[in-house]
Structure formats: structure tokens, C-alpha cells
Design a protein around this motif. Structure first.
Motif, PDB file in Angstrom:
ATOM      1  N   PHE A  18       5.484  -0.345   0.880  1.00 25.33           N
ATOM      2  CA  PHE A  18       4.477  -1.349   0.752  1.00 25.33           C
ATOM      3  C   PHE A  18       3.558  -1.530   2.032  1.00 25.33           C
ATOM      4  O   PHE A  18       2.305  -1.486   1.684  1.00 25.33           O
ATOM      5  CB  PHE A  18       5.172  -2.690   0.318  1.00 25.33           C
ATOM      6  CG  PHE A  18       4.270  -3.977  -0.005  1.00 25.33           C
ATOM      7  CD1 PHE A  18       3.841  -4.197  -1.194  1.00 25.33           C
ATOM      8  CD2 PHE A  18       3.901  -4.644   1.059  1.00 25.33           C
ATOM      9  CE1 PHE A  18       2.918  -5.154  -1.428  1.00 25.33           C
ATOM     10  CE2 PHE A  18       2.896  -5.678   0.671  1.00 25.33           C
ATOM     11  CZ  PHE A  18       2.630  -5.758  -0.448  1.00 25.33           C
ATOM     12  N   CYS A  19       3.856  -1.438   3.131  1.00 19.46           N
ATOM     13  CA  CYS A  19       3.237  -1.825   4.392  1.00 19.46           C
ATOM     14  C   CYS A  19       2.285  -0.689   4.472  1.00 19.46           C
ATOM     15  O   CYS A  19       0.908  -0.818   4.840  1.00 19.46           O
ATOM     16  CB  CYS A  19       4.094  -1.640   5.394  1.00 19.46           C
ATOM     17  SG  CYS A  19       5.103  -3.239   5.726  1.00 19.46           S
ATOM     18  N   LYS A  20       2.800   0.741   4.239  1.00 15.80           N
ATOM     19  CA  LYS A  20       1.716   1.573   4.284  1.00 15.80           C
ATOM     20  C   LYS A  20       0.557   1.477   3.389  1.00 15.80           C
ATOM     21  O   LYS A  20      -0.462   1.724   3.564  1.00 15.80           O
ATOM     22  CB  LYS A  20       2.573   3.099   4.181  1.00 15.80           C
ATOM     23  CG  LYS A  20       3.453   3.506   5.216  1.00 15.80           C
ATOM     24  CD  LYS A  20       4.251   4.762   5.145  1.00 15.80           C
ATOM     25  CE  LYS A  20       4.991   4.916   6.281  1.00 15.80           C
ATOM     26  NZ  LYS A  20       5.979   6.207   6.255  1.00 15.80           N
ATOM     27  N   LEU A  21       1.089   1.397   2.136  1.00 16.99           N
ATOM     28  CA  LEU A  21       0.198   1.125   0.998  1.00 16.99           C
ATOM     29  C   LEU A  21      -0.983   0.148   1.269  1.00 16.99           C
ATOM     30  O   LEU A  21      -2.075   0.273   0.823  1.00 16.99           O
ATOM     31  CB  LEU A  21       0.763   0.921  -0.222  1.00 16.99           C
ATOM     32  CG  LEU A  21      -0.139   0.924  -1.465  1.00 16.99           C
ATOM     33  CD1 LEU A  21      -0.573   2.181  -1.956  1.00 16.99           C
ATOM     34  CD2 LEU A  21       0.430  -0.017  -2.468  1.00 16.99           C
ATOM     35  N   VAL A  22      -0.685  -1.034   1.891  1.00 17.92           N
ATOM     36  CA  VAL A  22      -1.485  -2.000   2.191  1.00 17.92           C
ATOM     37  C   VAL A  22      -2.367  -1.877   3.634  1.00 17.92           C
ATOM     38  O   VAL A  22      -2.907  -2.624   4.063  1.00 17.92           O
ATOM     39  CB  VAL A  22      -1.005  -3.309   1.997  1.00 17.92           C
ATOM     40  CG1 VAL A  22      -0.389  -3.867   0.437  1.00 17.92           C
ATOM     41  CG2 VAL A  22       0.122  -3.759   3.046  1.00 17.92           C
ATOM     42  N   ASN A  97      -4.930  -7.088  -1.629  1.00 21.46           N
ATOM     43  CA  ASN A  97      -4.473  -5.962  -2.053  1.00 21.46           C
ATOM     44  C   ASN A  97      -3.201  -5.971  -2.980  1.00 21.46           C
ATOM     45  O   ASN A  97      -2.853  -4.881  -3.311  1.00 21.46           O
ATOM     46  CB  ASN A  97      -4.344  -4.973  -0.752  1.00 21.46           C
ATOM     47  CG  ASN A  97      -5.330  -4.734   0.126  1.00 21.46           C
ATOM     48  OD1 ASN A  97      -6.559  -4.278  -0.682  1.00 21.46           O
ATOM     49  ND2 ASN A  97      -5.368  -4.490   1.181  1.00 21.46           N
ATOM     50  N   TYR A  98      -2.808  -6.995  -3.029  1.00 22.88           N
ATOM     51  CA  TYR A  98      -1.611  -7.277  -3.912  1.00 22.88           C
ATOM     52  C   TYR A  98      -1.379  -8.568  -4.427  1.00 22.88           C
ATOM     53  O   TYR A  98      -2.145  -9.470  -4.163  1.00 22.88           O
ATOM     54  CB  TYR A  98      -0.462  -6.884  -2.911  1.00 22.88           C
ATOM     55  CG  TYR A  98       0.000  -7.722  -1.641  1.00 22.88           C
ATOM     56  CD1 TYR A  98       0.590  -9.016  -1.733  1.00 22.88           C
ATOM     57  CD2 TYR A  98      -0.928  -7.569  -0.484  1.00 22.88           C
ATOM     58  CE1 TYR A  98       0.886  -9.711  -0.718  1.00 22.88           C
ATOM     59  CE2 TYR A  98      -0.868  -8.340   0.369  1.00 22.88           C
ATOM     60  CZ  TYR A  98       0.195  -9.164   0.407  1.00 22.88           C
ATOM     61  OH  TYR A  98       0.404 -10.229   1.457  1.00 22.88           O
ATOM     62  N   HIS A  99      -0.378  -8.734  -5.304  1.00 18.86           N
ATOM     63  CA  HIS A  99      -0.148 -10.027  -5.916  1.00 18.86           C
ATOM     64  C   HIS A  99       1.252 -10.262  -5.225  1.00 18.86           C
ATOM     65  O   HIS A  99       2.335  -9.610  -5.341  1.00 18.86           O
ATOM     66  CB  HIS A  99      -0.142  -9.945  -7.543  1.00 18.86           C
ATOM     67  CG  HIS A  99       0.287 -11.102  -8.154  1.00 18.86           C
ATOM     68  ND1 HIS A  99      -0.777 -12.067  -8.437  1.00 18.86           N
ATOM     69  CD2 HIS A  99       1.450 -11.620  -8.798  1.00 18.86           C
ATOM     70  CE1 HIS A  99      -0.140 -13.183  -8.957  1.00 18.86           C
ATOM     71  NE2 HIS A  99       1.241 -12.865  -9.141  1.00 18.86           N
ATOM     72  N   GLN A 100       1.489 -11.781  -5.320  1.00 13.42           N
ATOM     73  CA  GLN A 100       2.734 -12.110  -4.549  1.00 13.42           C
ATOM     74  C   GLN A 100       3.319 -13.213  -5.409  1.00 13.42           C
ATOM     75  O   GLN A 100       2.639 -14.077  -5.844  1.00 13.42           O
ATOM     76  CB  GLN A 100       2.785 -12.462  -3.012  1.00 13.42           C
ATOM     77  CG  GLN A 100       3.895 -13.137  -2.534  1.00 13.42           C
ATOM     78  CD  GLN A 100       3.864 -13.140  -0.801  1.00 13.42           C
ATOM     79  OE1 GLN A 100       2.763 -12.469  -0.293  1.00 13.42           O
ATOM     80  NE2 GLN A 100       4.745 -13.855  -0.535  1.00 13.42           N
ATOM     81  N   VAL A 101       4.642 -13.168  -5.423  1.00 11.51           N
ATOM     82  CA  VAL A 101       5.491 -14.420  -6.377  1.00 11.51           C
ATOM     83  C   VAL A 101       6.342 -15.034  -5.412  1.00 11.51           C
ATOM     84  O   VAL A 101       7.387 -13.836  -5.011  1.00 11.51           O
ATOM     85  CB  VAL A 101       6.013 -13.929  -7.608  1.00 11.51           C
ATOM     86  CG1 VAL A 101       6.754 -15.199  -8.364  1.00 11.51           C
ATOM     87  CG2 VAL A 101       4.973 -13.197  -8.622  1.00 11.51           C
ATOM     88  N   ASN A 102       6.570 -16.127  -5.047  1.00 13.96           N
ATOM     89  CA  ASN A 102       7.519 -16.926  -4.228  1.00 13.96           C
ATOM     90  C   ASN A 102       8.549 -17.745  -5.251  1.00 13.96           C
ATOM     91  O   ASN A 102       7.824 -18.373  -5.878  1.00 13.96           O
ATOM     92  CB  ASN A 102       7.266 -17.654  -2.990  1.00 13.96           C
ATOM     93  CG  ASN A 102       6.321 -16.455  -1.967  1.00 13.96           C
ATOM     94  OD1 ASN A 102       6.626 -15.347  -1.973  1.00 13.96           O
ATOM     95  ND2 ASN A 102       5.180 -17.231  -1.428  1.00 13.96           N
ATOM     96  N   GLY A 116      -0.099  -2.542  -7.213  1.00 20.43           N
ATOM     97  CA  GLY A 116       0.011  -1.167  -8.099  1.00 20.43           C
ATOM     98  C   GLY A 116       1.709  -0.973  -8.408  1.00 20.43           C
ATOM     99  O   GLY A 116       2.284  -2.058  -8.794  1.00 20.43           O
ATOM    100  N   SER A 117       2.377  -0.118  -8.317  1.00 22.82           N
ATOM    101  CA  SER A 117       3.671   0.257  -8.762  1.00 22.82           C
ATOM    102  C   SER A 117       4.463   0.077  -7.592  1.00 22.82           C
ATOM    103  O   SER A 117       5.797   0.125  -7.794  1.00 22.82           O
ATOM    104  CB  SER A 117       3.711   1.835  -9.494  1.00 22.82           C
ATOM    105  OG  SER A 117       3.426   2.520  -8.571  1.00 22.82           O
ATOM    106  N   VAL A 118       4.081  -0.204  -6.168  1.00 22.59           N
ATOM    107  CA  VAL A 118       4.926  -0.415  -5.221  1.00 22.59           C
ATOM    108  C   VAL A 118       5.329  -1.858  -5.092  1.00 22.59           C
ATOM    109  O   VAL A 118       4.345  -2.884  -5.125  1.00 22.59           O
ATOM    110  CB  VAL A 118       4.126   0.022  -4.080  1.00 22.59           C
ATOM    111  CG1 VAL A 118       5.235  -0.163  -2.644  1.00 22.59           C
ATOM    112  CG2 VAL A 118       3.763   1.711  -4.162  1.00 22.59           C
ATOM    113  N   VAL A 119       6.595  -2.053  -4.815  1.00 19.95           N
ATOM    114  CA  VAL A 119       7.201  -3.304  -4.761  1.00 19.95           C
ATOM    115  C   VAL A 119       7.814  -3.702  -3.297  1.00 19.95           C
ATOM    116  O   VAL A 119       8.647  -2.928  -2.945  1.00 19.95           O
ATOM    117  CB  VAL A 119       8.116  -3.899  -5.849  1.00 19.95           C
ATOM    118  CG1 VAL A 119       8.670  -5.262  -5.860  1.00 19.95           C
ATOM    119  CG2 VAL A 119       7.471  -3.710  -7.088  1.00 19.95           C
ATOM    120  N   LEU A 120       7.449  -4.922  -2.755  1.00 19.52           N
ATOM    121  CA  LEU A 120       8.432  -5.321  -1.630  1.00 19.52           C
ATOM    122  C   LEU A 120       8.902  -6.379  -1.991  1.00 19.52           C
ATOM    123  O   LEU A 120       8.281  -7.587  -2.340  1.00 19.52           O
ATOM    124  CB  LEU A 120       7.415  -5.676  -0.403  1.00 19.52           C
ATOM    125  CG  LEU A 120       7.768  -6.255   0.819  1.00 19.52           C
ATOM    126  CD1 LEU A 120       8.903  -5.453   1.338  1.00 19.52           C
ATOM    127  CD2 LEU A 120       6.728  -6.553   1.815  1.00 19.52           C
TER     128      LEU A 120
END
Length: 127
Positions: A18-22, A97-102, A116-120
Motif C-alpha cells: 500500500f505504501c509503495k502504491l501511494v 489516492n485511496y478510500h479509508q473506512v475506520n 485500487g485492489s491494494v488494501v492496508l
């Protein structure tokens, strides 16, 4: 008020990819890989202060109100506008660059970020 309190990172899945992707630099990824990030949340009704403490005494604080556009900050120093929403007891927000749910699940803070398809997935325990 379920989010209020101090939370210490317990586990994370998908961190490196994830970190590399963003676009986080490799040296920062290395430093953060095993660091137990502490998240401090205060809540008053729909108003939140969400602070994350990182290595080297770095911290990022975001103040937001549910359903209202707020100025947000990232660990890399970028600033952008986003609206945090509450959906079924979960906080949701779209970053550039991403969507987050807490959410609180089983008494733990679970932060799931998807690009995308990468999840952290980061799970923190209350301290």
C-alpha cells in the motif's frame, strides 16, 4: 463516542504494498514498518480531532465535522479538502489516492485503506 481514546497499533496487513502504491519513499516505509503508531481521537457530537503520532516525534492532526468538508493533512505534508461521513457507525473518507473506512470492531480500532485492489488494514488496541 466509540472512537474516542488512545489507540496503539497492534497489527497491520498490506503495509509495504500500500505504501509503495501511494508513493511513500522506501526509507519512510522501513521506519514505519514496525513502529507502533498511536492514534488519539477526541469526539464531541459530530466534531472530531484525530491525531496520529509517528516515529521521530512526528504527528498529524486532522479536525473534522461529520458531513462537512474539512482541510486534511497527510504525514507527507500534503493538504487537501475532504468530507468525512458516518455510515453505519463507520467513518468513511476519500483521500486523493485511496478510500479509508475506520470502525470499532471487537473493541478495537480498525482502519482499512483501499487503493485500487491494494488494501492496508491496521488494527489498534485501546490504551
Amino acid at each position: 463516542m466509540a472512537f474516542a481514546g488512545r489507540w496503539e497499533l497492534e497489527s497491520q496487513e498490506g503495509y509495504d504494498e500500500f505504501c509503495k502504491l501511494v508513493g511513500i519513499p522506501d526509507d519512510i516505509i522501513q521506519k514505519g514498518r514496525d513502529y507502533k503508531t498511536v492514534t488519539e481521537v477526541t469526539q464531541s457530537g459530530n466534531d472530531f480531532t484525530w491525531t496520529q503520532f509517528y516515529p521521530s516525534n512526528a504527528k498529524v492532526t486532522n479536525n473534522f465535522t461529520i458531513g462537512k468538508e474539512s482541510e486534511m493533512h497527510t504525514i507527507s505534508g500534503k493538504t487537501f479538502k475532504a468530507t468525512v461521513n458516518m455510515e453505519g457507525g463507520k467513518l468513511t473518507v476519500s483521500f486523493p489516492n485511496y478510500h479509508q473506512v475506520n470502525e470499532i470492531s471487537g473493541g478495537k480500532l480498525v482502519e482499512t485503506s483501499k487503493a485500487g485492489s491494494v488494501v492496508l488494514k491496521r488494527t489498534s488496541k485501546k490504551i
